[in-house]
Design an enzyme around this catalytic site. Structure first.
Site, short mmCIF file in Angstrom:
data_model
loop_
_atom_site.label_atom_id
_atom_site.label_comp_id
_atom_site.label_asym_id
_atom_site.label_seq_id
_atom_site.Cartn_x
_atom_site.Cartn_y
_atom_site.Cartn_z
N ASP A 66 -4.85 13.77 10.08
CA ASP A 66 -5.31 12.40 9.95
C ASP A 66 -5.86 13.07 11.53
O ASP A 66 -6.14 12.92 11.98
CB ASP A 66 -3.37 12.57 10.82
N ASP A 68 -5.33 10.21 14.76
CA ASP A 68 -4.40 10.10 16.18
C ASP A 68 -3.31 10.75 15.89
O ASP A 68 -2.48 10.74 15.22
CB ASP A 68 -3.57 7.60 15.67
N ASP A 264 0.36 14.77 12.12
CA ASP A 264 1.45 14.46 13.81
C ASP A 264 2.81 14.45 13.39
O ASP A 264 4.01 13.90 14.25
CB ASP A 264 0.24 13.87 14.91
#
Length: 389
Positions: A66, A68, A264
């Site tokens: 991922d 961001d 995250d």
């Protein structure tokens, strides 16, 4: 100190018949195994991915990440991310639910950060949405786009006509995040999906409720989708994480079967990777941290927990279950005392997170039935005041 406040953090998605514990688990005494040789820990059957001394990337052909909260926040790279990825000998791909930018724009951002990245290394939820549209709309059809550059580019690249006001010829609506999306765009989507048009296909790039940016945590595409949903009383088909198609598209593009996915967020990144059958790792640099990890339902539990990407090539430590209820990861240890989990030794923060999660996840107890020692909460960085909310 009770962790009943964490009940709201536990999602309502389907639960697994057995609770997972972190990968590379060992036990103080021999444990039974099934026919595949997977060892069974306390109160659960555990999938062991790593042997002693192996790293998070051992045995995989690809690292998927991922963006961001994992590689960068806003325009700036997260500390150590660029160095760790440039040092890797494995193929690296990026999967993002952020539909506001094209894959080329994302690749340019990564290049500016010092990473070796090309447009083909980036898989976006806009691309996944365009693939879904191909099964729903005739080639050359008119698609109402609610979103930004990244979504418009992929809709047109897939051979559709992008429009921004619905007409009787509009064949579908596709919706993705962009900072410029406002009331008028959302209203156009609602008008195009109600009344005589209530059967039109509606595809959302993703349903993330929040997005991490340089200034903090901001509303994500899920909030915008919810606004349209409230107006029309129906739900879209979702293309991005945690749905499987975006992962399948990535594996197909890179031509591999085994990958480590690093994210995250538990409810999109980890849930999606687990659904897709990939090795999953959560880094503590973005949205979710110790509080959310302890409360995670089985489908959202990562196999690996990392401080950041600098730990990719470090040996992943074993989780040891000892006879007196102590769960230990290197110098960090906690003890399950009935329904209470207590601090034994703090050690390194990430190891304490790993040990605490292993103890809670293997207890067989629901998170709202577990009390967490105040000292342990302090050591994990969970504010005690949260328990009163």
């Amino acid at each position: 100190m009770s962790l009943k406040f964490l009940k709201k953090m536990s999602k309502s998605s389907a639960t697994s018949p057995t609770a997972q514990t972190p990968a590379n688990q060992t036990t103080a005494s021999p444990t039974p195994s099934d026919s595949s040789g997977v060892s069974a820990g306390p109160s659960s059957v555990v999938r062991v991915s790593l042997a002693a001394g192996e790293t998070p990337v051992s045995g995989v052909d690809l690292i998927l990440l991922d963006l961001d909260g994992v590689v960068y926040k806003g325009e700036a790279a997260i500390a150590g991310a660029v160095e760790a990825l440039n040092a890797s000998e494995l193929r690296i791909g990026y999967i993002t639910n952020n539909a506001s930018r094209s894959a080329a724009t994302v690749a340019d951002h990564l290049l500016r950060l010092g990473l070796e990245a090309a447009e083909s290394d980036v898989v976006t939820s806009s691309q996944a949405a365009a693939r879904l549209l191909a099964d729903l709309v005739e080639p050359g059809g008119e698609v109402l786009v609610v979103g930004g550059e990244g979504l418009i580019v992929e809709v047109e690249r897939a051979g559709f006509i992008a429009v921004f006001t619905g007409t009787p010829e509009t064949a579908a609506v596709v919706q993705g995040f962009a900072p410029t999306v406002g009331w008028e765009s959302l209203a156009q989507a609602a008008f195009a999906l109600q009344g005589e048009y209530s059967e039109r296909p509606w595809v959302a790039t993703n349903n993330d409720w929040t997005i991490p940016v340089a200034g903090g945590i901001a509303p994500g595409n899920g909030t915008l989708v919810s606004a349209v949903h409230t107006a029309v009383g129906r739900l879209p088909i979702v293309a991005g994480k945690p749905e499987v198609p975006i992962f399948e598209a990535a594996l197909e593009r890179f031509g591999v079967a085994d990958a480590l996915f690093i994210g995250d967020r538990l409810d999109t990144d980890i849930l999606g990777a687990n659904r897709a059958g990939l090795r999953s790792a959560l880094v503590l640099t973005g949205i979710d941290g110790p509080k959310q990890l302890l409360a995670a339902s089985a489908p959202m539990r990562p196999e690996l927990i990392l401080t950041d990407l600098s730990e990719l090539t470090l040996p992943y430590p074993a989780t040891e279950f000892e006879a007196d209820g102590v769960v230990r990861v290197r110098d960090s240890a906690v003890r399950m005392n009935g329904h209470r989990v207590e601090l034994v030794a703090p050690g390194a923060h990430v190891d304490l997170v790993r040990a605490s999660c292993a103890a809670v996840w293997a207890s067989g107890l629901a998170i709202y039935g577990i009390d967490v020692d105040g000292l342990l909460m302090d050591a994990l960085g969970i504010a005690r005041d949260d328990s009163r909310r």
